[in-house]
Structures are given as structure tokens and as C-alpha cells.
Write a protein that holds these residues in place. Structure first.
Motif, PDB file in Angstrom:
ATOM      1  N   VAL A 157       0.822  -1.208   0.000  1.00 36.25           N
ATOM      2  CA  VAL A 157       0.000   0.000   0.000  1.00 36.25           C
ATOM      3  C   VAL A 157       0.854   1.256   0.000  1.00 36.25           C
ATOM      4  N   GLY A 206      -8.827  -0.180   0.495  1.00 35.47           N
ATOM      5  CA  GLY A 206      -8.181  -1.156  -0.377  1.00 35.47           C
ATOM      6  C   GLY A 206      -9.175  -1.927  -1.225  1.00 35.47           C
ATOM      7  N   TYR A 211      -6.797  -8.138   2.128  1.00 40.72           N
ATOM      8  CA  TYR A 211      -5.943  -7.136   2.778  1.00 40.72           C
ATOM      9  C   TYR A 211      -5.229  -7.823   3.931  1.00 40.72           C
TER      10      TYR A 211
END
Length: 336
Positions: free
Chosen positions: A61, A101, A109
């Protein structure tokens, strides 16, 4: 701890700007038998994604310049109609981070550091989902093909192999619209076998079916251009749809068909007209406008067919030319 399983190896793209994390993930995946692609930035990850189309993406991320959310959205845009599982890797564990996400196009995730057991369990789950999706796509394609075949069969006459009445109605609608756009003439011919009931009574229905197949072949052979269409209209009635064919050309088609039938000498043992199978037909030709309808053309061709029978059969009559094939042949002889 690395887990090995029987599922087919994957091509996995690992996108992470931290070398140590990326190398460790790649080494673990490689030991599990997977092919690993590595990228240290979102841009490079997108390029590898477009070039190699991996089976799965492990996507960090937090990266400089463009983050993992941007990369996920870009990857989804690069695969219209497809689906590649994307698993985000992050040290952020808030609910809002997970939501962001998933909204960006991710499928799962994971919170760093990720243990090998959890990672491979997620890979197995994504692999199953991917396999299920591929199977659904395959089944959908099989259904599409089956429906297409059923649609085609529903428009084909089983006895003659020609287009049936249902197919003709749809095709006529299409050709009217096409001729209206192009300003070209469209010809419709309806015809039936003269004294077909007598043929059946004399030789039986099996021979009658053979007779209809014979006429169908002659009509199909006459359709030499891709757009020409022969159809079984019903019973012993047939139709010819001839785009971009003027009135004189329609008469030429009709004369050629009658000549072919005469030369073929398919005997009719109880015909008062000739010793062989003959046809009577009606022709209508027009440049369609907004008022032209399939029903109107069929009615006009049917009326012309009635006139051909009234004038003695074994001929085609054209309303637009106000003459039949016999009159045209005599006129042509007179010109000579």
C-alpha cells in the motif's frame, strides 16, 4: 514456514518498494514453486502487469510517488472483462484502510508482517476463486454457443435446410432497413410448386419430400451473391429475397429458375401443365421508404403469385412490370 500444495503454480507479481520485504516474499513463493515477478514501484508494477498478465498480485500500500491504491485502480482498468486477484500488504490495520483497499479494486488485505502460513492460505483461496471464475466463464461461453445454435436451428427448415418463415421475417425486416438506407431496390419472390397435391397423390409423401428438397436446391443454387436468400415459406411455398436487384433482374432470376427446372426434368406424373415439376411465382420490387413493411411486401408478392396462377401457372408475374416471364421471353424474342 513454506507450504507446498497440489494446485498449479501461479505467476505472482510482488510490488513493494522495500527490498528486504520484496526479496523475502519472492524467495518464499519461489520455494513453493511459483513464478515470481518483482517491482519496486507502482509504475513498474503496472508495466509488468500489462506485459505478463500474472495470476495474482501482492501489492504494497505505502510506496513513494504513487501508492498501491493507485496501482490497483490502474490494473483494474488495464483488464476490462478479466479478473486478477489483488492482495494488499500493509502495516495499516484500521477498518478504513481495509475499506479503501477493497474500493480501489483489491480482493483481500493482509497486515504486515505476513506469516508464510497465512500468505499461502490466502493464495490457495484466491486460486480456488480464480478456478471457479474460469469455470463460470467457460460454462457461460458454452451456454452462449448452445443458445446461438438453438437460435440458428429455430430459423432453419429441417426438411430442406433453407431458412424457415420465422427466419425470413427477420431477414426481410433487416433487408428493408438496409435498402432504405442505401436507396437500392429490393426484390421479393414468392413461388410454389404447381399441382403439388397431385404429385403427392401420385407418388406418395416420401417422394413429395424429395421433390421439395430438389426445388430448394435449385433455389439455393440461384442465390449466388452473399446477400441473396432462399427460404421455405410454408408447405410447397418458397421465397427468394434478392437485395439490390431491379425489376428486370428479378425477371432474369425467375426465367433462369424455370429454365433450370425444365432442364432438370424432375417428372410430375399428374401435371396438366408439363411432364416435369413447374413453379408459379409472384415478384415485387421496390426501393423501400418509411411506409414499406414486410407484411406489405409479402402481400404484394402473394397477389402477384395469384396472378401467375390465373395466367396459366409455370410462370412468374411482376406487378411492377405488369408482365410475366412468358411475356418477357416473347418480348425479348421480338427485340431480336
Amino acid at each position: 514456514m513454506s507450504l507446498h500444495y497440489q494446485a498449479a503454480p501461479l505467476t505472482i507479481l510482488v510490488v513493494d518498494d522495500q527490498n528486504a520485504t520484496r526479496v523475502a516474499l519472492a524467495a518464499d513463493l519461489d520455494r513453493a514453486g511459483h513464478r515470481v515477478l518483482e517491482a519496486d514501484s507502482a509504475d513498474w508494477g503496472l508495466q509488468l502487469f500489462e506485459r505478463y498478465r500474472p495470476d495474482l498480485v501482492l501489492l504494497d500500500v505505502e510506496m513513494p510517488d504513487k501508492d498501491g491504491y493507485w496501482a490497483a485502480r490502474a490494473m483494474r482498468s488495464a483488464e476490462p472483462g478479466g479478473w486478477t486477484p489483488i492482495i494488499f500488504l500493509s502495516q495499516r490495520s484500521q477498518d478504513a484502510d481495509v475499506w479503501k483497499g477493497i474500493e480501489a479494486g483489491g480482493d483481500d488485505y493482509l497486515i504486515k508482517p505476513v506469516t508464510p502460513m497465512i500468505l499461502h492460505a490466502k493464495l490457495r483461496a484466491m486460486q480456488r476463486l480464480s478456478h471457479m471464475r474460469q469455470r463460470l466463464v467457460a460454462v457461460s461461453e458454452e451456454l452462449r454457443q448452445a443458445n446461438a445454435q438453438l437460435h440458428e436451428l429455430s430459423q432453419v427448415d429441417p426438411l430442406t435446410g433453407l431458412m424457415n418463415r420465422r427466419g425470413l421475417d427477420g431477414r426481410l425486416q433487416q433487408e428493408i432497413a438496409a435498402a432504405r438506407r442505401s436507396g437500392q431496390p429490393l426484390t421479393l419472390m414468392l413461388c410454389d410448386v404447381d399441382h403439388f397435391k397431385r404429385y403427392n397423390d401420385a407418388l406418395g409423401h416420401v417422394e413429395g419430400d424429395q421433390c421439395l428438397r430438389h426445388v430448394a436446391r435449385q433455389l439455393k443454387d440461384l442465390c449466388r451473391r452473399p446477400a441473396d436468400c432462399a427460404a421455405r415459406y410454408g408447405g410447397e411455398e418458397f421465397a427468394l429475397l434478392l437485395p439490390n436487384t431491379p425489376r428486370s433482374g428479378a425477371m432474369t432470376y425467375a426465367r433462369a429458375l424455370l429454365r433450370t427446372l425444365a432442364q432438370g426434368q424432375l417428372k410430375h406424373p399428374d401435371s396438366p401443365i408439363a411432364g416435369h415439376i413447374t413453379l408459379s411465382g409472384g415478384i415485387t420490387t421496390c426501393v423501400p421508404d418509411e411506409t414499406t413493411t414486410p407484411e406489405g411486401l409479402l402481400m404484394r408478392a402473394d397477389d402477384a403469385l395469384y396472378n401467375a396462377k390465373a395466367y396459366g401457372r409455370n410462370r412468374f408475374f411482376s406487378y411492377e412490370m405488369q408482365m410475366d416471364t412468358d411475356e418477357q421471353r416473347q418480348a425479348l424474342r421480338g427485340d431480336r
